[in-house]
Design an enzyme around this catalytic site. Structure first.
Site, PDB file in Angstrom:
ATOM      1  CG  ASP A 134      -0.269  -0.097   2.547  1.00  0.00           C
ATOM      2  OD1 ASP A 134       0.973  -0.199   2.601  1.00  0.00           O
ATOM      3  OD2 ASP A 134      -0.988  -0.110   3.569  1.00  0.00           O
ATOM      4  CD  GLU A 135       5.475   1.279   3.231  1.00  0.00           C
ATOM      5  OE1 GLU A 135       6.375   2.117   3.042  1.00  0.00           O
ATOM      6  OE2 GLU A 135       5.603   0.310   3.982  1.00  0.00           O
TER       7      GLU A 135
END
Length: 352
Positions: A134-135
């Site tokens: 998700d980063e």
């Protein structure tokens, strides 16, 4: 037929392989370079399993990967291989560029060559599943909606930038060459076999050894926490049912501030392994200087995965974190072997 799992001796990769054999008897070829975070002990329970084949090697080694694909008639590749720790990427971004970008490129090219030579039936059934983070989406404020698959990429660290680049390569190999790919972007994983440089295992081990529990800044950085075995079940679902070329976000629906996570760990340890002197583990919490460019909040909207493929996590944060603490308490030999050598040197450098 066989699946090839890269990064198979790492935290998520090893959990995936172990879970795979609980669900299937299909052969698995596990490929891992066994760098600092690759631990062959994670797969020791499979040492006598004739359906498991471990190979030490690099995803960037095209000759090796090509040989493995052909020899084992691989029908799917699940790519976990990556440098994945933000702090390490800040200190030494070169390894992240080499593994996450160049390594993924070489892996894609090896797979594309193999796939091109398959007959039409096997070509149609083949899958390449790329596991990401998700980063790549950047950071959220407290009031922003969670990341969906439609969010633009805005990576803020060398690690997340290198993963974003690898995601783009996978997408391009599908749209340009037709390679049958799938991508998953997951939130923060936790659970068994987690290398103890990350927040949860680090704080469990430091607590038990009477060391400080280091909290960056004010500890209010928010993450969505996903129990690793739930992540493994999501990957199996995407591999089996996912639409080619699509991205699926995998989250635990468990947003927690880092400080609250550590306090929860302390409460469970107070219950399961109380200190001899009667003091609370929370007294070991220590605030340290925040990391450069520390993202404030990540949150995953996993609605697409639920609606289209019928997947939801089984564990709440409360059930998953208790299972995690219990695993570390019950697997002291694994812990002792991991915390020798490279790991000690890194923690000393990072948190001194």
């Amino acid at each position: 037929m066989t699946i090839l799992v890269t990064g198979a001796a790492g935290f998520i990769g090893s959990n995936f392989v172990l879970d795979w054999f609980q669900q299937s008897k299909e052969d698995v070829v596990s490929l891992d370079l066994l760098t600092y975070a690759g631990n062959l002990e994670n797969l020791s329970s499979l040492s006598a399993n004739p359906h498991h084949h471990f190979i030490k090697g690099n995803i960037g080694d095209r000759e090796l990967v090509s040989q493995l694909l052909k020899k084992h008639q691989v029908r799917a590749v699940v790519n976990f291989a990556a440098e994945s720790h933000v702090d390490r990427s800040i200190h030494g971004p070169g390894d992240f560029i080499e593994t996450n970008i160049v390594g993924t490129y070489n892996l894609l090219e090896s797979v594309r060559s193999y796939w091109n030579d398959l007959d039409e039936t096997h070509k149609k059934d083949f899958r390449f599943l790329h596991v990401s983070t998700d980063e790549v989406y950047g950071s959220l404020s407290k009031t922003d909606p969670a990341f969906s698959e439609r969010n633009p990429y805005e990576p803020n660290s060398p690690y997340s930038a290198s993963k974003a680049a690898s995601d783009h390569l996978v997408r391009a190999w599908h749209h340009t060459y037709g390679l049958p790919v799938l991508t998953t972007n997951c939130s923060n994983n936790y659970g068994p076999y987690h290398f103890p440089e990350k927040l949860i295992p680090l704080c469990i081990l430091n607590a038990l050894n009477g060391k400080p529990l280091p909290i960056y800044g004010d500890g209010q950085q928010i993450r969505d926490w996903l129990y690793v075995k739930d992540h493994c079940s999501a990957i199996r679902r995407v591999l089996d049912k996912g639409k080619l070329g699509e991205t699926y976000n995998v989250g635990g629906w468990n947003e927690k501030a880092n400080l609250d996570v550590v306090k929860t760990l302390c409460d469970i340890l107070d219950e399961l392994k109380p200190k001899a002197d009667g003091t609370k583990y929370e007294s070991q919490i220590t605030y340290v200087k925040d990391r450069p460019g520390h993202d404030r909040r990540y949150a995953i909207d996993a609605t697409k995965l639920e609606k289209e493929l019928g997947w939801k996590p089984n564990e709440t944060f409360e059930t998953g974190i208790r299972k995690t603490v219990e695993w570390y308490l019950n697997n002291q030999d694994w812990v002792d072997h991991v915390v020798s050598g490279e790991y000690k040197n890194w923690v000393e450098k990072q948190y001194s």
